[in-house]
Scaffold this motif. Structure first.
Motif, PDB file in Angstrom:
ATOM      1  N   GLU A 141       0.927  -1.149   0.055  1.00 45.36           N
ATOM      2  CA  GLU A 141       0.198  -0.126   0.078  1.00 45.36           C
ATOM      3  C   GLU A 141       0.980   1.256   0.027  1.00 45.36           C
ATOM      4  N   HIS A 142       2.075   1.218  -0.085  1.00 49.17           N
ATOM      5  CA  HIS A 142       3.118   2.209   0.038  1.00 49.17           C
ATOM      6  C   HIS A 142       2.849   3.161  -0.869  1.00 49.17           C
ATOM      7  N   LEU A 169      -0.364   5.304  -0.107  1.00 51.68           N
ATOM      8  CA  LEU A 169      -0.276   6.090   0.988  1.00 51.68           C
ATOM      9  C   LEU A 169       0.506   7.417   0.737  1.00 51.68           C
ATOM     10  N   GLU A 191      -1.855   9.546  -1.253  1.00 46.34           N
ATOM     11  CA  GLU A 191      -2.904  10.297  -0.167  1.00 46.34           C
ATOM     12  C   GLU A 191      -2.198  11.368   0.755  1.00 46.34           C
ATOM     13  N   SER A 192      -0.880  11.251   1.107  1.00 42.55           N
ATOM     14  CA  SER A 192      -0.158  12.121   1.630  1.00 42.55           C
ATOM     15  C   SER A 192      -0.081  13.338   0.847  1.00 42.55           C
ATOM     16  N   GLU A 199       0.829  -1.088  10.691  1.00 38.83           N
ATOM     17  CA  GLU A 199      -0.256  -0.086   9.853  1.00 38.83           C
ATOM     18  C   GLU A 199       0.407   1.434  10.220  1.00 38.83           C
ATOM     19  N   THR A 200       0.741   1.648  11.439  1.00 37.27           N
ATOM     20  CA  THR A 200       1.149   3.090  11.807  1.00 37.27           C
ATOM     21  C   THR A 200       2.449   3.225  11.236  1.00 37.27           C
ATOM     22  N   THR A 248       3.930   2.103   8.576  1.00 39.75           N
ATOM     23  CA  THR A 248       4.005   2.190   7.167  1.00 39.75           C
ATOM     24  C   THR A 248       3.367   3.708   6.761  1.00 39.75           C
ATOM     25  N   CYS A 249       2.025   4.072   7.490  1.00 42.35           N
ATOM     26  CA  CYS A 249       1.764   5.469   7.289  1.00 42.35           C
ATOM     27  C   CYS A 249       3.020   6.438   7.463  1.00 42.35           C
ATOM     28  N   TRP A 250       3.550   6.214   8.520  1.00 39.03           N
ATOM     29  CA  TRP A 250       4.479   7.283   8.703  1.00 39.03           C
ATOM     30  C   TRP A 250       5.772   7.381   7.811  1.00 39.03           C
ATOM     31  N   GLU A 291      -0.916  15.195  10.359  1.00 36.95           N
ATOM     32  CA  GLU A 291      -1.358  13.832  10.726  1.00 36.95           C
ATOM     33  C   GLU A 291      -0.661  13.084  11.881  1.00 36.95           C
ATOM     34  N   LEU A 340      -0.863  10.280  15.097  1.00 35.07           N
ATOM     35  CA  LEU A 340      -0.547   9.114  14.270  1.00 35.07           C
ATOM     36  C   LEU A 340      -0.709   7.704  14.973  1.00 35.07           C
TER      37      LEU A 340
END
Length: 473
Positions: A35-36, A39, A42-43, A143-144, A146-148, A299, A328
């Motif tokens: 999903e990188h 994401l 989206e960022s 999940e956290t 990968t979001c960061w 975020e 986050l």
């Protein structure tokens, strides 16, 4: 973990590279999933949100984090239960009703800040670098994390036309080479992350040629560095006539980027130097755009700027203590966390880059490293003392209320007039204090490889001296 490090240090260099690459694959599975790219996109899309939309998003996320912390995180839940037993009926839904969280409390029992519905053994454990003491353990889900790293990719690399898929180098504080090793190589290749990791601990006038040749051979497109160490390498290269490879961009990390460092690095590497701001607790981050402005990542955390001597907010745009509520990482929420820095926010300013992300003002340094004048005033911002002088780097050490020790690395065109200017500028800010000047070949680094521009010994020398940031001072 320590035994693994000892084993790693006993390996021959080719096996260290293999071990570093294996570690890199492990980190890659946590940081970069399928999903990188989504994401990252989206960022980038959120950078166009209006201030009103960001405000609404942060308020909704903050409400969720506060409720989760008060009901599912042992440290906070027990704290609110105790307050209720004592007759406190204030609402946990209001951020100002939460006390300031100190690093010592988090350091003492990090597990108690993890939510009940998470299995800590299945979370990623990271650590801060431990600048002022024992490192702090931080726990995150995949999940956290990968979001960061998607936000980091978007707002650091993508902004400056680079990518995690390109070769890059880092000059950091990991002991990738045993400290006592005196012969090169002084770094390792981590092929899983396309990374050349260079040790800050082995950089010297003698070893500079090896660092330059390693960078020339690897041909990175960009670099992440401790700015003080990169400036040392840059100046050694300039002095010895060594040509560093030209890069697309260099990113400053983990330390305050001083003007004297930025000038030397940019000159030696022939590329822009861009600043970043953040900490190992994953509670806030900011990065510099091509217009030279520091954009906050909303975020990641909600920022408050509070007065130096109480917990009230500063006036619009003024400097104060930086207090963060993490948004986050809701699985280890840190509420009103005092990160130890002092700075400001830029209010009602639009950046020419076109992004709507809020702006961070000047970071003035760590709270525990302020200077105190003999008449009791506090000096937070001393960088201008060295502006325009032939100084490569400097460190101010306050030995007592009336004595300041200045270590400095002179540039080749240094003259005694520069030393007199340092004395005059410090005395203009602090009064008639004694200023001891000490020219040195290099400034000593902390055990984690970082550089501290200001150090205060007042607490050690004078136990009666009150902490200027204490509410009782």
């Amino acid at each position: 973990m320590l035994n693994w490090i000892k084993l790693y240090h006993h390996l021959p260099h080719p096996l260290r590279v293999l071990a570093a690459t294996a570690r890199g694959y492990y980190l890659r599975t946590w940081r970069y999933g399928p999903e990188h790219e989504r994401l990252v996109s989206e960022s980038l899309e959120r950078e166009t949100w209006s201030a009103e939309r960001w405000k609404a998003w942060q308020e909704e996320r903050l409400a969720y984090v506060l409720h989760r912390a008060a009901t599912q995180v042992p440290y906070y839940r027990e704290s609110w239960m105790k307050r209720r037993r004592e007759g406190d009926r204030t609402s946990w839904e209001v951020l100002e009703n939460w006390p300031i969280l100190k690093k010592e409390e988090l350091r003492a029992a990090p597990n108690r800040f993890v939510s009940d519905d998470r299995n800590i053994r299945r979370m990623f454990r990271d650590q801060t670098s431990g600048t002022t003491g024992t490192p702090i353990s931080v726990y995150l889900t995949k999940e956290t994390l990968t979001c960061w790293f998607a936000i980091f990719e978007a707002r650091v690399r993508v902004w400056h036309q680079t990518s995690i898929n390109e070769r890059w180098a880092i000059l950091g504080g990991q002991l990738v080479v045993p400290f006592l090793q005196s012969r090169p190589p002084f770094g390792v290749y981590n092929y899983a992350l396309n990374q050349l990791y260079l040790s800050t601990y082995h950089l010297s006038k003698k070893s500079a040629r090896w660092y330059v040749e390693a960078l020339q051979k690897y041909k990175p497109t960009h670099m992440i560095f401790y700015p003080s160490s990169a400036a040392v390498l840059a100046n050694y290269a300039i002095d010895q006539g060594l040509k560093l490879p030209g890069l697309k961009v260099i990113f400053s990390n983990a330390e305050q980027l001083l003007p004297m460092h930025k000038e030397a690095i940019s000159k030696a590497f022939r590329c822009p130097v861009r600043n970043t701001y953040g900490m190992g607790e994953y509670v806030t981050s900011a990065s510099e755009c091509t217009e030279g402005k520091m954009h906050i990542w909303p975020e990641v955390g909600f920022i408050e700027i509070l007065n130096d001597f109480d917990d009230g907010p500063v006036k619009n745009g003024d400097s104060g203590r930086i207090i963060i509520t993490g948004l986050l990482n809701a699985d280890m929420p840190l509420i009103r966390y005092e990160v130890g820095d002092r700075g400001s926010l830029e209010k009602d300013v639009k950046c020419l880059c076109g992004r709507s992300l809020p702006l961070l003002g000047e970071i003035e340094g760590r709270l525990n490293d302020l200077l105190i004048t003999p008449d009791g005033r506090y000096i937070f911002w001393v960088n201008p003392v060295f502006y325009g002088l032939s100084i490569r780097e400097a460190q101010i050490i306050q030995e007592s209320l009336d004595c300041v020790h200045v270590r400095y690395v002179p540039a080749p065109d240094y003259t005694p007039a520069a030393g007199r200017s340092i004395v005059e500028r410090l005395q203009a800010r602090m009064g008639p204090v004694e200023v001891i000047l000490e020219p040195v070949a290099e400034i000593p680094r902390e055990p984690n490889g970082k550089f501290r521009a200001v150090i205060s010994h007042l607490a050690k020398r004078n136990p009666q001296q009150k902490n200027p940031l204490s509410r009782n001072s």
